[in-house]
Design an enzyme around this catalytic site. Structure first.
Site, PDB file in Angstrom:
ATOM      1  N   ASP A  92      -4.866  39.177  -7.725  1.00 23.11           N
ATOM      2  CA  ASP A  92      -3.687  39.904  -7.227  1.00 23.11           C
ATOM      3  C   ASP A  92      -3.003  39.164  -6.070  1.00 23.11           C
ATOM      4  O   ASP A  92      -3.638  38.395  -5.346  1.00 23.11           O
ATOM      5  CB  ASP A  92      -4.144  41.304  -6.757  1.00 23.11           C
ATOM      6  N   HIS A 123       2.858  33.120  -9.768  1.00 20.08           N
ATOM      7  CA  HIS A 123       1.919  33.060 -10.897  1.00 20.08           C
ATOM      8  C   HIS A 123       1.515  31.608 -11.183  1.00 20.08           C
ATOM      9  O   HIS A 123       0.364  31.323 -11.494  1.00 20.08           O
ATOM     10  CB  HIS A 123       2.543  33.698 -12.143  1.00 20.08           C
ATOM     11  N   LEU A 183     -20.415  28.006 -18.543  1.00 16.20           N
ATOM     12  CA  LEU A 183     -19.729  29.238 -18.124  1.00 16.20           C
ATOM     13  C   LEU A 183     -18.972  29.886 -19.284  1.00 16.20           C
ATOM     14  O   LEU A 183     -18.305  29.190 -20.054  1.00 16.20           O
ATOM     15  CB  LEU A 183     -18.722  28.865 -17.023  1.00 16.20           C
TER      16      LEU A 183
HETATM   17  C1  FPP Z   1      -1.137  40.038 -10.132  1.00 19.50           C
HETATM   18  O1  FPP Z   1      -0.297  39.648  -9.087  1.00 19.50           O
HETATM   19  C2  FPP Z   1      -1.211  38.966 -11.108  1.00 19.50           C
HETATM   20  C3  FPP Z   1      -0.912  39.094 -12.431  1.00 19.50           C
HETATM   21  C4  FPP Z   1      -0.479  40.365 -13.029  1.00 19.50           C
HETATM   22  C5  FPP Z   1      -0.977  37.938 -13.347  1.00 19.50           C
HETATM   23  C6  FPP Z   1      -2.086  36.963 -13.117  1.00 19.50           C
HETATM   24  C7  FPP Z   1      -1.821  35.758 -13.919  1.00 19.50           C
HETATM   25  C8  FPP Z   1      -1.978  34.474 -13.531  1.00 19.50           C
HETATM   26  C9  FPP Z   1      -2.588  34.095 -12.250  1.00 19.50           C
HETATM   27  C10 FPP Z   1      -1.533  33.314 -14.383  1.00 19.50           C
HETATM   28  C11 FPP Z   1      -1.542  33.431 -15.873  1.00 19.50           C
HETATM   29  C12 FPP Z   1      -2.885  33.569 -16.474  1.00 19.50           C
HETATM   30  C13 FPP Z   1      -3.631  32.589 -17.031  1.00 19.50           C
HETATM   31  C14 FPP Z   1      -4.964  32.941 -17.560  1.00 19.50           C
HETATM   32  C15 FPP Z   1      -3.231  31.185 -17.133  1.00 19.50           C
HETATM   33  P1  FPP Z   1       1.056  40.458  -8.837  1.00 19.50           P
HETATM   34  O2  FPP Z   1       2.136  39.818  -9.642  1.00 19.50           O
HETATM   35  O3  FPP Z   1       0.853  41.904  -9.166  1.00 19.50           O
HETATM   36  O4  FPP Z   1       1.279  40.239  -7.312  1.00 19.50           O
HETATM   37  P2  FPP Z   1       1.940  41.279  -6.289  1.00 19.50           P
HETATM   38  O5  FPP Z   1       1.078  42.506  -6.272  1.00 19.50           O
HETATM   39  O6  FPP Z   1       1.919  40.545  -4.994  1.00 19.50           O
HETATM   40  O7  FPP Z   1       3.325  41.557  -6.785  1.00 19.50           O
END
Ligand code: FPP
Length: 252
Positions: free
Chosen positions: A31, A48, A142
């Site tokens: 997150d 991201h 893993l």
């Molecule tokens: C949450 O942060 C994150 C996500 C919903 C997406 C996580 C995905 C990645 C890190 C990359 C793609 C995945 C792979 C496996 C390559 P948020 O967007 O909710 O952050 P915020 O709460 O600060 O808005």
């Protein structure tokens, strides 16, 4: 042992992990990508993208430490509510990650697994995930579980329906469901429950992640956003985990 310097920051070199008590299964809610980007005046998708760099570092480190399962919450059943361009960017990042990292992960003996209903993802993601799994399923290092279109409630409902269907196909009328029935039909069947669930970014909630499996997981939170989460933060989480007294409802 670890120490704090004058600014009360952990000195990473001094964390001494007990190699015999490395958690078998670590699960992470990745997150804070959006907030990380906003704090730098960048679009959310850049957060991201930076988050993928953290994935690279953490997967490598978990494998090196001998963690057996790493489950990363990458896209929830609720994330479809986000704007289409953000969803598209996430799906593209997934495909790029799988293509760019495949050789390295395979060379390092990682199994690229997924949990969740990937049939709802764009076809190119589904195909790439299936292909990565097929090619790595016999690896012995893993097991990397990418949770995609994953929801804990959906998983439990799917497990119950799958247990009922199995009974029906065997000509059995099932009137009740047991814990074993559910466990045998979870997306994570055969895997140990997570020992520790890590959530960076300052939020302290589960957000529909591994609801069944987290019954006795240790929770670990941090204010750091996922793109800033480094190997030293992983070590601190594991160190704290090793200091906890897990009783599983019993007494010592
Ligand atoms: C949450 O942060 C994150 C996500 C919903 C997406 C996580 C995905 C990645 C890190 C990359 C793609 C995945 C792979 C496996 C390559 P948020 O967007 O909710 O952050 P915020 O709460 O600060 O808005």
């Amino acid at each position: 042992m670890f120490f704090f310097n004058k600014k009360n920051k952990i000195q990473e070199d001094t964390i001494n992990l007990d190699k015999k008590r490395i958690p078998k299964h670590i699960a992470i809610i990745m997150d804070g990508n959006g907030r990380w980007a906003k704090s730098k005046g960048l679009p959310r998708t850049m957060g991201h993208k930076a988050g993928v760099e953290t994935i690279r570092e953490i997967v490598k480190e978990c494998n090196a430490l001998g963690v057996k399962y790493l489950t990363l919450y990458a896209f929830s059943t609720e994330n479809w509510k986000r704007p289409k361009d953000e969803i598209d960017a996430l799906m593209n990042l997934l495909v790029t990650y799988l293509r760019q990292e495949f050789n390295e992960l395979n060379k390092n003996n990682v199994v690229i697994n997924n949990i969740g209903d990937i049939t709802m993802l764009p076809k190119k993601c589904e195909n790439e995930l299936k292909d990565a799994y097929e090619k790595t399923k016999n690896n012995t290092g893993l097991i990397l579980n990418l949770a995609l279109n994953y929801g804990g409630r959906r998983e439990i409902i799917d497990a119950i329906n799958s247990a009922l269907n199995e009974a029906k196909n065997n000509g059995v009328i099932k009137y009740s469901i047991t814990e074993e029935d559910i466990e045998k039909h979870l997306y994570t069947k055969g895997m140990p429950d997570p020992d520790i669930i890590i959530r960076p970014s300052g939020e302290q909630r589960l957000s529909n992640f591994l609801l069944w499996q987290c019954a006795y997981s240790e929770f670990w939170y941090s204010d750091i956003n996922w793109p800033d989460f480094k190997k030293k933060n992983l070590h601190k989480a594991i160190y704290d985990y090793q200091c906890r007294d897990r009783r599983f409802g019993g007494i010592k």
